[in-house]
Design an enzyme around this catalytic site. Structure first.
Site: not given
Ligand SMILES: *Cc1c(COP(=O)(O)O)cnc(C)c1O
Length: 373
Positions: A35, A133, A262, A310
């Site tokens: 992701k 969550r 700055y 920036m």
């Molecule tokens: C991001 C995520 C992971 C990976 O977690 P890490 O700590 O990066 O290994 C695993 N499961 C879910 C549901 C996630 O959202």
């Protein structure tokens, strides 16, 4: 040569995956979490490399990420961790994606789509065992299952949950989450059903809680060479995958009393050599690193002095007399004998390495190579 760039070492990525693999039994498969553009490392090249290395499953947050992987010819099973919006359900089914479900109305819509195109909607049910969550609260899972299992066209392939504190030394809460998760799996058994994949382990769980591996683990961070926590025991033998580099665009000598940048937050206490580096908060180099960060120049550490702007920072190179304009600067990674890690940068700006990777990875120039032995 660009002003600044990100290097991605795919051989290091493969090495880290093999480090995960060697901790698992043959009955456990690996879902690589890619992701957020593979935590800034470049989703498609990372997914390709991991597929070649033997990863069985990919995980993304959003439908469009999965669709992009498919459009690049990646055929592995892909789990969409945030679930799929109704508008995308039909396409998700056609692409053979696995959708995480946590709401009955979504499951019903998926069922409807599946029936209308006569292809199964493959789903993984998300259970909240204490993260608070996403997911069906574990106390309500019985009635949720009764509804879900009755829906035509739905193929329940997996059940998952997520740890809240697997990275801490005290494993009692994680053990408790695992216990609740096991009870959920029993509820399924009582209904004479089973899933191919029960999964709860993130990187920290994979590394530090072997009892939670089950049929599938979901590492993200460790694949990118970072430890989920300094509290995790033992040498991990992970290799950093991302480096962030730039070039000095100007060097100047200033006198005692001169101020830099700055807000005039840095005042030279004596004659000082200042290197200007074309990287700023818009390039993912947080403004919190003002007067705090360090970079490597000529194999030595140089302090960031003054505010991060920036698109520029300034570093004190008084102690590096051979530093020249156009010299390479390493902001993340190795130079000479020294190394700046994502954990270092995270500590300087009060965050975690995950966020450092995501921010730097949004950077435009990425070079992919196979460097690690
Ligand atoms: C991001 C995520 C992971 C990976 O977690 P890490 O700590 O990066 O290994 C695993 N499961 C879910 C549901 C996630 O959202």
């Amino acid at each position: 040569m660009p002003l600044s760039w990100v290097d991605i070492d795919l051989a290091a990525l493969r090495h880290n995956y093999l480090q995960a693999r060697r901790r698992l039994s043959d009955s456990t498969q690996v879902l690589a979490v890619v992701k957020s553009d593979a935590y800034g490392h470049g989703m498609v090249p990372v997914a390709r490399e991991l597929a070649l290395a033997g990863v069985e499953f990919l995980g993304v947050s959003k439908f469009w990420e999965a669709a992009e992987l498919r459009s690049h010819g990646i055929g592995l099973p892909i789990l969409v961790l945030l679930g799929v919006d109704s508008a995308d359900m039909e396409e998700a089914i056609r692409l053979g994606l696995r959708s995480v479900v946590y709401r009955l109305d979504d499951a019903r819509r998926l069922s409807h789509q599946a029936c209308s195109i006569q292809r199964p909607a493959v789903v993984h049910l998300k259970v909240d065992t204490g993260m608070g969550r996403l997911g069906v609260p574990w106390e309500q899972i019985g009635s949720f299952l009764d509804n879900l299992l009755g829906l035509p066209g739905i193929e329940l392939e997996g059940i998952l949950s997520h740890f809240a504190v697997a990275d801490e030394i005290d494993k009692s809460f994680s053990e408790w989450q695992l216990e609740r998760f096991t009870q959920v799996l029993h509820l399924l058994e009582q209904r004479d059903r089973s899933v191919r994949y029960a999964h709860i382990a993130n990187s920290a769980g994979l590394l530090d809680l072997p009892g939670c591996h089950l049929q599938l683990v979901r590492p993200g961070l460790m694949l990118y060479g970072s430890s989920p926590s300094a509290a995790l025991g033992g040498p991990l033998d992970l290799l950093p995958v991302m480096s962030f580099k730039a070039r000095i665009i100007q060097i100047k000598q200033v006198q005692a009393g001169a101020t830099i940048g700055y807000g005039r937050t840095y005042v030279a206490s004596g004659p000082t050599r200042i290197a200007t580096i074309p990287v700023g908060y818009d390039d993912g180099y947080s403004r919190l690193l003002s007067n705090r960060g360090q970079v490597l120049i000529g194999g030595k550490r140089a302090a960031v002095v003054g505010r991060v702007s920036m698109n520029m920072i300034t570093a004190d190179v008084s102690h590096i007399p051979h530093a020249r304009e156009d010299d390479e600067v390493v902001l993340l990674g190795v130079q000479g004998e020294d190394r700046i890690s994502a954990e270092d940068i995270a500590e300087w700006c009060g965050t975690i390495s995950y966020e450092i990777f995501c921010n730097l990875g949004r950077h435009h120039f990425k070079h992919f190579h196979h460097a690690a032995a």
